[in-house]
Structures are given as C-alpha cells and as structure tokens.
Design a protein around this motif. Structure first.
Motif, PDB file in Angstrom:
ATOM      1  N   GLY A   8      -2.335 -10.025  -2.806  1.00 24.34           N
ATOM      2  CA  GLY A   8      -3.096 -11.212  -2.448  1.00 24.34           C
ATOM      3  C   GLY A   8      -2.914 -11.642  -1.011  1.00 24.34           C
ATOM      4  O   GLY A   8      -2.324 -10.923  -0.193  1.00 24.34           O
ATOM      5  N   ASP A   9      -3.421 -12.855  -0.716  1.00 24.36           N
ATOM      6  CA  ASP A   9      -3.334 -13.373   0.651  1.00 24.36           C
ATOM      7  C   ASP A   9      -2.079 -14.205   0.890  1.00 24.36           C
ATOM      8  O   ASP A   9      -1.847 -14.687   2.002  1.00 24.36           O
ATOM      9  CB  ASP A   9      -4.584 -14.193   1.000  1.00 24.36           C
ATOM     10  CG  ASP A   9      -4.865 -15.305  -0.017  1.00 24.36           C
ATOM     11  OD1 ASP A   9      -3.914 -15.799  -0.656  1.00 24.36           O
ATOM     12  OD2 ASP A   9      -6.036 -15.678  -0.172  1.00 24.36           O
ATOM     13  N   LEU A  10      -1.271 -14.394  -0.175  1.00 25.38           N
ATOM     14  CA  LEU A  10       0.030 -15.081  -0.100  1.00 25.38           C
ATOM     15  C   LEU A  10      -0.076 -16.542   0.302  1.00 25.38           C
ATOM     16  O   LEU A  10       0.899 -17.131   0.763  1.00 25.38           O
ATOM     17  CB  LEU A  10       0.979 -14.341   0.875  1.00 25.38           C
ATOM     18  CG  LEU A  10       1.153 -12.841   0.651  1.00 25.38           C
ATOM     19  CD1 LEU A  10       2.232 -12.289   1.581  1.00 25.38           C
ATOM     20  CD2 LEU A  10       1.477 -12.533  -0.795  1.00 25.38           C
ATOM     21  N   PRO A  37      -6.730 -10.476   3.437  1.00 28.55           N
ATOM     22  CA  PRO A  37      -7.126 -11.698   4.141  1.00 28.55           C
ATOM     23  C   PRO A  37      -7.604 -12.766   3.168  1.00 28.55           C
ATOM     24  O   PRO A  37      -7.993 -12.454   2.028  1.00 28.55           O
ATOM     25  CB  PRO A  37      -8.262 -11.226   5.053  1.00 28.55           C
ATOM     26  CG  PRO A  37      -8.821 -10.020   4.374  1.00 28.55           C
ATOM     27  CD  PRO A  37      -7.647  -9.353   3.710  1.00 28.55           C
ATOM     28  N   ARG A  38      -7.584 -14.000   3.611  1.00 28.88           N
ATOM     29  CA  ARG A  38      -8.052 -15.085   2.750  1.00 28.88           C
ATOM     30  C   ARG A  38      -9.550 -14.953   2.455  1.00 28.88           C
ATOM     31  O   ARG A  38     -10.004 -15.263   1.357  1.00 28.88           O
ATOM     32  CB  ARG A  38      -7.766 -16.433   3.413  1.00 28.88           C
ATOM     33  CG  ARG A  38      -8.137 -17.621   2.548  1.00 28.88           C
ATOM     34  CD  ARG A  38      -7.690 -18.933   3.154  1.00 28.88           C
ATOM     35  NE  ARG A  38      -8.002 -20.057   2.292  1.00 28.88           N
ATOM     36  CZ  ARG A  38      -7.752 -21.323   2.599  1.00 28.88           C
ATOM     37  NH1 ARG A  38      -7.153 -21.612   3.752  1.00 28.88           N
ATOM     38  NH2 ARG A  38      -8.066 -22.281   1.754  1.00 28.88           N
ATOM     39  N   ASP A  39     -10.325 -14.513   3.439  1.00 26.30           N
ATOM     40  CA  ASP A  39     -11.759 -14.303   3.252  1.00 26.30           C
ATOM     41  C   ASP A  39     -11.985 -12.906   2.675  1.00 26.30           C
ATOM     42  O   ASP A  39     -11.798 -11.892   3.360  1.00 26.30           O
ATOM     43  CB  ASP A  39     -12.500 -14.439   4.585  1.00 26.30           C
ATOM     44  CG  ASP A  39     -12.397 -15.852   5.154  1.00 26.30           C
ATOM     45  OD1 ASP A  39     -12.209 -16.794   4.369  1.00 26.30           O
ATOM     46  OD2 ASP A  39     -12.489 -15.987   6.385  1.00 26.30           O
ATOM     47  N   LYS A  40     -12.381 -12.861   1.406  1.00 23.29           N
ATOM     48  CA  LYS A  40     -12.574 -11.571   0.732  1.00 23.29           C
ATOM     49  C   LYS A  40     -13.565 -11.752  -0.402  1.00 23.29           C
ATOM     50  O   LYS A  40     -13.969 -12.878  -0.714  1.00 23.29           O
ATOM     51  CB  LYS A  40     -11.234 -11.038   0.212  1.00 23.29           C
ATOM     52  CG  LYS A  40     -10.420 -12.014  -0.626  1.00 23.29           C
ATOM     53  CD  LYS A  40      -9.038 -11.451  -0.895  1.00 23.29           C
ATOM     54  CE  LYS A  40      -8.183 -12.383  -1.740  1.00 23.29           C
ATOM     55  NZ  LYS A  40      -7.902 -13.680  -1.057  1.00 23.29           N
TER      56      LYS A  40
END
Length: 220
Positions: A56-58, A80-83
């Motif tokens: 995940g993006d953690l 990345p957060r944008d996915k």
C-alpha cells in the motif's frame, strides 16, 4: 497454474477486534501466507500473525508499527497514494500470486466508509478460489453455479442468501428453518434474508445458476 496447499490471509485497515472466535477461525489455517494492506499490519500483529509483506501507500500505518515491522525484516510493496485500486485490492492481488488453496479477508468491513465496505464485498465476484470475508460478527462467501457450501452452525447465528446477479436459480438449502428447494431468488429482493439454522445439524446451500452471497451473522 496449480494451487498450493497453503491458505493466504489478507488484513485491511478497517477496525477489527482480535476476539476469541476470530482467533480460533484463523487457527484452523496451517501457516498461512499473511499480507497486510497498509494499516492492516497493526491488526495482523494484534492477531499474532506477523505479515509476510505489507502492501500500500502506508498512509494509515503508524510510525511505531512501521518501525517494528522494519526491525523484523518484513517486506514492503509500496504504491503511490494516487492509484487505480485500493490498498486492500492490491494486497489481495499479492496474496493471489502465492496461488493459495483458500483466501481469508479481514478488516475489509466496518469503519465509516459504506462505499469501501460494498466494494470489498463485491471483490468476491473476481475470485474463483474459496474466499471468506469476515469480521467480529459476520462471515460471508460467494457461491457460484454447481458449488455447495456446508458448515456446522453456531448458536444464534442468522443466515442470509443475497443474490448478486439476476436471477439466482436452483437455490437449495438444508438445515435451515425456511427451506428452499430448487427455488429462484431475485436481485434486490429480501426473501433470502434472516434465515435460521434448525439446530445442531449441518447447514448446506447450493445453486444452479447465478451468483449468491451467503452470509452468517453471529450476534455475540
């Protein structure tokens, strides 16, 4: 590709208590491959199942848990957060790479996001192997044509049969108070909700056509 004789468990980050019933359910699995989706790593540790990998993006993993995981040499697959997929779905994809014999998903229900809970239930439609979605009070599986689900009920449980495709035909049940014998359930209809086991006999559900969500609710 052949499946391996090993289950996989995926922990997502929805709130989940490590209660005895869930711990006992997980204890039936023999050395499962454990994947944590971001903050689900903390839940995995609470269940005594250190993740083999965190995906995940953690953004929901606290600093203390992150440091503990890194100190223990846990692998990370960061995004990345944008996915185009949630951390939970990415974690499931990673678990499927191990070709597990079955898959159990925890931390995919509950929390304030109804949209995520619905999407996570619908994730079941993407898998051919046995997948069980569980939380403290619920357990559900998706039944496909020709498949049969059999289990010994717990005291007080409520069983619901929810069509995910129009229509579901040839629905047959055993061990339920309101029996169905090669009957039809319609998408959007509530006929299949809130059934009850008849006693300590095994419950069985099967279908001929469609996709049927079989849920078990445990009041305690």
């Amino acid at each position: 590709m052949p499946t391996l004789d090993r289950a996989a468990v995926v922990f997502a980050s929805a709130p989940l208590q490590a209660q005895p019933r869930l711990k006992a359910r997980l204890a039936r699995l023999r050395e499962p491959f454990v994947v944590a989706a971001d903050g689900g790593a903390a839940t995995a540790l609470a269940f005594g199942l250190p993740p083999d990998i965190v995906v995940g993006d953690l953004d929901s993993l606290d600093a203390g848990t992150l440091a503990q995981l890194r100190a223990n040499g846990v692998a990370f697959a960061t995004f990345p957060r944008d996915k185009d997929a949630t951390d939970g779905q990415l974690a499931v994809r990673r678990a499927l790479e191990t070709r597990p014999s079955e898959l159990m998903l925890l931390g995919f229900l509950g929390g304030p996001r109804l949209d995520q809970a619905i999407a996570n239930v619908l994730l079941l439609t993407r898998f051919e192997l046995p997948v069980t979605l569980v939380d403290e009070h619920n357990e559900c599986v998706l039944l496909r044509p020709g498949q049969k689900r059999t289990w010994r009920p717990e005291w007080g449980e409520i069983v619901s049969l929810i069509p995910l495709e129009q229509p579901v035909e040839g629905v047959r049940t055993r061990g339920l108070r309101w029996a169905l014998n090669a009957e039809r359930l319609e998408l959007g209809d509530t006929r299949g909700l809130s059934n009850e086991p008849t006693g300590d006999v095994k419950v069985q559900v099967s279908i001929d056509r469609g996709l049927l969500l079989v849920t078990r609710h445990f009041p305690e």
